[in-house]
Design a protein around this motif. Structure first.
Motif, PDB file in Angstrom:
ATOM      1  N   LYS A  72       0.837  -1.191   0.000  1.00 19.31           N
ATOM      2  CA  LYS A  72       0.000   0.000   0.000  1.00 19.31           C
ATOM      3  C   LYS A  72       0.879   1.252   0.000  1.00 19.31           C
ATOM      4  O   LYS A  72       1.864   1.342   0.718  1.00 19.31           O
ATOM      5  N   GLY A  73       0.510   2.173  -0.884  1.00 16.40           N
ATOM      6  CA  GLY A  73       1.278   3.399  -1.008  1.00 16.40           C
ATOM      7  C   GLY A  73       2.476   3.291  -1.912  1.00 16.40           C
ATOM      8  O   GLY A  73       3.258   4.252  -2.010  1.00 16.40           O
ATOM      9  N   ALA A  74       2.646   2.151  -2.585  1.00 23.66           N
ATOM     10  CA  ALA A  74       3.829   1.961  -3.451  1.00 23.66           C
ATOM     11  C   ALA A  74       3.409   1.688  -4.896  1.00 23.66           C
ATOM     12  O   ALA A  74       3.978   0.836  -5.576  1.00 23.66           O
ATOM     13  N   LYS A  75       2.426   2.430  -5.384  1.00 23.45           N
ATOM     14  CA  LYS A  75       1.915   2.222  -6.731  1.00 23.45           C
ATOM     15  C   LYS A  75       3.000   2.434  -7.787  1.00 23.45           C
ATOM     16  O   LYS A  75       2.932   1.878  -8.896  1.00 23.45           O
ATOM     17  N   GLN A  76       4.025   3.203  -7.444  1.00 21.53           N
ATOM     18  CA  GLN A  76       5.089   3.490  -8.415  1.00 21.53           C
ATOM     19  C   GLN A  76       5.901   2.245  -8.781  1.00 21.53           C
ATOM     20  O   GLN A  76       6.666   2.260  -9.755  1.00 21.53           O
ATOM     21  N   LEU A  77       5.728   1.161  -8.033  1.00 22.82           N
ATOM     22  CA  LEU A  77       6.514  -0.046  -8.291  1.00 22.82           C
ATOM     23  C   LEU A  77       5.884  -0.977  -9.326  1.00 22.82           C
ATOM     24  O   LEU A  77       6.477  -1.992  -9.681  1.00 22.82           O
ATOM     25  N   ILE A  78       4.691  -0.685  -9.811  1.00 27.05           N
ATOM     26  CA  ILE A  78       4.023  -1.611 -10.728  1.00 27.05           C
ATOM     27  C   ILE A  78       4.813  -1.737 -12.026  1.00 27.05           C
ATOM     28  O   ILE A  78       5.600  -0.870 -12.397  1.00 27.05           O
ATOM     29  N   ALA A  79       4.593  -2.845 -12.721  1.00 24.78           N
ATOM     30  CA  ALA A  79       5.346  -3.117 -13.944  1.00 24.78           C
ATOM     31  C   ALA A  79       4.971  -2.175 -15.085  1.00 24.78           C
ATOM     32  O   ALA A  79       5.798  -1.860 -15.945  1.00 24.78           O
ATOM     33  N   HIS A  80       3.722  -1.744 -15.086  1.00 23.96           N
ATOM     34  CA  HIS A  80       3.228  -0.919 -16.195  1.00 23.96           C
ATOM     35  C   HIS A  80       1.913  -0.316 -15.733  1.00 23.96           C
ATOM     36  O   HIS A  80       1.169  -0.933 -14.967  1.00 23.96           O
ATOM     37  N   GLU A  81       1.632   0.870 -16.212  1.00 25.64           N
ATOM     38  CA  GLU A  81       0.325   1.425 -15.879  1.00 25.64           C
ATOM     39  C   GLU A  81      -0.773   0.497 -16.411  1.00 25.64           C
ATOM     40  O   GLU A  81      -0.583  -0.183 -17.436  1.00 25.64           O
TER      41      GLU A  81
END
Length: 956
Positions: free
Chosen positions: A465-474
């Motif tokens: 939670k709070g680490a959406k910037q780590l996803i592989a791709h939007e």
């Protein structure tokens, strides 16, 4: 739904194939029973011998004779799972599995579990996308009763399905979803992937557990209609295996099932593998420690001609230390875990790859970097091709896994039922094996080119939670909101029951014959030249050997500040040796189809070995290499230590682990070895060094604290010669430190650990109790607890699960070792029922202490425990556990007879005195792990002092 390939007993394993016997004359069978085929052992293949019959109502009956143990296994498989549900009514197949245990017209409420438990049996049911099965293993004299029970719920269930039962089980199913999906790290992974992979309305686009909104909007008549549509005898396979008389069994089957009317016709569903036009990136934030990347390629469907090659491709890509994903991700410490698999179901299969990154390498990186490595690994496979060893090890693993699967009659029965249900061919085991044996290198490369290379996939990122910037791709795909049809309630007049007509009274429960004797393993004892005691038992039903080298050293031997050292040492023992690299060792082992692994617990460390008997010599050579020649390299240590730390961090997100660790810390204290988790803490493991691992190994790994327990089909004399490889191990004296004094606990308090937003609360209640004693007060305390919280029909479970719907399951029990013991009760409960659940727990324990059990409960206890030993020693693993218990506690085999004598003679008065002595609720500590904001007001009303703790059980 990945199948485990099983076959018959050893006599049939290597000399068995399909031999169809001539059709029997109908006069030899009960009226209404038609003989279909018989399959027996011959010289050129593999099979499970059975006889197949069909009743006039369409019920298929399979009977497998296995007289090696005095037990029977009964399975009823209905060809209905969540794939046959209607849109907006998800979860019905699984919901109905619950309802099938709630009593029927001639079986009272809560009696189904009670009857089987009292018979000394075990039971369960499972649901997946394609089928639902109900099964029980019981002493052989109980077979007629099991058939009576199964027939009653097939033919006479609906009148017993009440609104109250419906409501309670609806809550139980919600609790199960909360425990296994909503409140579990990564628990929603497959639900979200399925929503993205399959079009709306596809039978696999929802999970078997269903959606809460669907469960909330239906009524009891919807459930009854589901039963009437799918639970006819013509949509079922009844499979019976074990110590049976075929002629008598058929008479009982005809008597109890023959009059049940046929249900609506059922046809096979169309195969529906998913198809994607573009990669679909999806993501979610979750209460997890590590991000997770999951890639899913749609492929074929179960039994498709390409399934076997895809399975082997998954083995090459991501199973074991020789796999490409392990080499490129885990060994290089890019990831702490990486794997590939090819799960298959009736309508569709998927090729999946999963990885959890090493956080030490995540600074400035995202799951896109992990995806790039996985994509490069696919290209590497394409360039490398399939090697000879790839096929050798995959096929050896298959042979071994299915051979070990022969060890229980339940395994054989489940395979017969599975193949009959989905292929109308129970005799498919040998054919299934051959399709894997026939896979070639070209086949594997072809399926890679066809289903993986350049193909589209669903790629899911799960991040903290709070680490959406780590996803592989939007996200490139968002499932459309579910479009539910308007709900039209089903009325009572819309249901048309099918009522059997009988010429006997079904309300009369069959009376079992004489209870069978118990086949205790015949044991032998010897010593190796270096003093290692060997306790063995011969087992000739499968060509396998299972053994454990047990070392009297574990977590309790480790100073508190070095918690985790025993487990870290065991993990290092699974790594590089002086003569083999990790890859070389794994390859040699996989080509044998054997397994060798070290593990460590609180009291013991174990070297566990499983081997086909023909490969035992080579396997033992590798086992000794593991034991005597660990390399303890810096590279292995860095990787294993990092994995251990991430495992600890992950466990902090699991409420059950948090509750158990906090409860242990309360019982023993923070300065006691057992007050710390055996995995250690992040701080303690970070501080450990490779030199400390080497020193721990040098100090404690010695024949003087070792023993061997072994079960297999090798004669004693030959086996001892083979075990002499362990006699080369030089002996040394090992000091055994005693345990410090545990915490002294005072009045009852509630210790609350906050888990913001948790869907459930985990509760633990207990105190110090008795150390282990096989024939003393500890054993008697276990008997006393049986009716309180040791069985499904115990007071605690019936109250919290069946009456209140607070939990998926609640229990209590005594646990202990040579020098410590404790009592605990616990459950995962609905958040809004946390305080009420504690009240009910304490009420049941207090009532049991003050009023004791009843005469009826005493008889139930004696019947249930007195008969269950008939199924206690069937498999090698059960025999191995029996031998280890004897070895550890210096018991003679007749301790079982002593326990039976105690059971027969124990009085109600003695048991109630024990309850009064051991169950003082005013001296029990209560741990609650849940959403403090939601549960604290209710807990405060209970009147106990509330102590706040952090996630590691430290008082704040």
């Amino acid at each position: 739904m990945k199948r485990v390939l099983l076959t018959s007993i050893a006599a049939a394993l290597f000399a068995a194939a399909c031999s169809h016997q001539p059709v029997q004359k109908s006069a030899a069978l009960p009226e209404g029973v038609r003989f279909v085929e018989a399959v027996s052992a011959t010289e050129d293949g593999i099979t499970i011998p059975y006889k197949k019959y069909q009743l006039s109502n369409g019920l298929t009956v399979l009977i497998h004779e296995d007289h090696s143990d005095p037990l029977v296994h009964v399975d009823v498989t209905y060809h209905v799972g969540s794939a046959r549900e209607e849109i907006g009514k998800s979860g019905f197949a699984h919901f109905f599995e619950h309802m099938m245990f709630q009593g029927s017209e001639h079986v009272a409420d809560e009696e189904h579990f009670k009857i089987i438990t009292e018979a000394g049996g075990t039971l369960n049911g499972t649901t997946n996308s394609d089928r639902t099965n109900y099964f029980q293993t019981v002493p052989a004299n109980q077979l007629e009763t099991m058939l009576w029970l199964e027939a009653d719920r097939m033919g006479f269930l609906l009148d017993a399905v009440t609104q109250q039962k419906f409501e309670v089980q609806r809550e139980t199913v919600k609790n199960e979803r909360g425990q296994r999906y909503d409140n579990a790290p990564y628990g929603l992974l497959r639900e979200r992937v399925a929503e993205a992979l399959y079009p709306e309305g596809h039978p696999y686009s929802w999970q078997t557990i269903g959606y809460i909104e669907d469960l909330n909007r239906v009524n009891v008549n919807d459930l009854k209609a589901f039963f009437l549509r799918w639970y006819g005898p013509n949509n079922a396979v009844l499979t019976i295996g074990g110590d049976v008389d075929v002629a008598q069994t058929l008479k009982w089957v005809d008597k109890y099932f023959g009059s049940i009317p046929v249900g609506p016709a059922v046809t096979d569903m169309e195969k529906m593998p998913a198809k994607l036009d573009n990669d679909r990136y999806i993501s979610m934030e979750d209460n997890v420690h590590l991000p997770l990347l999951y890639i899913n390629f749609p492929t074929v469907y179960a039994f498709h001609e390409d399934e076997a090659a895809l399975d082997i491709l998954a083995e090459i890509m991501g199973q074991g230390k020789t796999s490409l994903l392990y080499q490129n991700l885990v060994k290089n410490q890019i990831a702490v875990q990486a794997s590939a698999s090819h799960p298959c179901a009736e309508l569709a299969c998927n090729f999946t790859m999963l990885a959890l990154p090493n956080p030490a390498l995540m600074q400035g990186k995202t799951l896109a970097d992990l995806e790039a490595v996985i994509r490069k690994t696919l290209v590497e496979f394409e360039q490398r091709g399939v090697q000879d060893d790839d096929l050798i090890k995959a096929k050896a693993k298959l042979e071994a896994s299915k051979t070990f699967g022969l060890e229980s009659v339940s395994g054989k029965v489940s395979q017969l039922a599975y193949f009959e249900t989905f292929l109308d061919d129970a005799n498919y085991v040998g054919k299934d094996l051959k399709r894997y044996q026939n896979v070639t290198k070209a086949d594997v490369m072809r399926v890679y080119e066809q289903y993986i290379k350049g193909q589209k996939a669903v790629i899911m990122s799960i991040v903290p939670k709070g680490a959406k910037q780590l996803i592989a791709h939007e996200d490139t795909y968002t499932p459309k909101p579910r479009t539910l049809p308007e709900y039209a309630p089903i009325g009572d007049t819309d249901l048309v029951y099918r009522r059997p007509q009988d010429n006997f009274d079904r309300s009369v429960k069959p009376q079992p014959g004489q209870a069978p004797g118990v086949n205790l393993p015949k044991t032998w004892t010897e010593k190796l030249a270096n003093g290692i005691e060997v306790l063995g038992a011969e087992y000739d039903e499968t060509p396998t050997v299972s053994l454990s080298v047990e070392l009297n050293v574990g977590h309790r031997h480790v100073p508190v500040e070095k918690a985790g050292l025993a487990q870290l040492t065991a993990a290092m023992m699974n790594e590089t040796t002086k003569n083999y690299s990790n890859e070389q060792f794994a390859l040699e082992l996989e080509k044998l189809g054997s397994s060798i692994s070290f593990s460590a617990g609180d009291n013991y460390s174990s070297l566990n070995v499983s081997s086909l008997s023909k490969n035992l010599d080579k396997t033992l050579q590798l086992a000794v290499e593991r034991l005597l020649n660990p390399a303890f390299t810096e590279a292995d240590f860095a990787r294993v230590k990092a994995q251990a730390i991430q495992g600890i961090e992950h466990s902090k997100k699991q409420p059950t682990v948090t509750a158990n660790n906090a409860f242990s810390k309360l019982l023993f204290g923070a300065t006691h070895p057992l007050g710390q988790p055996s995995s250690g803490t992040v701080e303690s493991v970070k501080a450990l060094t490779l030199d400390e691992v080497k020193a721990f190994y040098a100090q404690y790994f010695s024949p003087s604290v070792a023993s061997i327990v072994v079960v297999g089909d090798v004669p004693k004399a030959k086996l001892l010669k083979q075990l002499n490889v362990f006699a080369e191990w030089p002996a040394q004296n090992v000091a055994q430190p005693g345990l410090p004094k545990a915490n002294t606990l005072g009045k009852t308090r509630i210790y609350l650990i906050d888990k913001p937003g948790a869907a459930q609360s985990e509760i633990r209640i207990g105190n110090h109790a008795l150390p282990y004693d096989a024939t003393g007060e500890y054993y008697r305390a276990g008997l006393m607890n049986f009716n309180l919280g040791g069985a499904f029909n115990s007071r605690i479970n019936l109250n919290l699960r069946e009456d209140k719907g607070y939990t998926y399951g609640a229990r209590s029990g005594f646990s202990g070792a040579e020098d410590y013991g404790y009592f605990s009760a616990g459950a995962g409960v609905r958040t809004d029922a946390t305080d009420k659940s504690i009240v009910e727990f304490l009420k049941e324990i207090r009532s049991y202490r003050e009023q004791g059990m009843t005469e009826a409960e005493l008889q139930f206890l004696k019947n249930a425990i007195g008969q269950r030993d008939a199924r206690a020693y069937e498999t090698p693993s059960q025999k191995l556990n029996f031998l280890f218990q004897m070895m550890r506690y210096d018991l003679k085999p007749d301790f079982v007879d002593q326990q039976q004598k105690i059971l027969r003679e124990i009085s109600l008065e003695e048991l109630n005195q024990l309850a009064n002595k051991l169950l003082d609720v005013e001296q029990m500590q209560i741990v609650v792990v849940g959403d403090a904001k939601a549960v604290l007001p209710g807990l405060e009303v209970l009147g106990y002092e509330i102590v706040r703790m952090d996630a590691e059980g430290n008082v704040l």
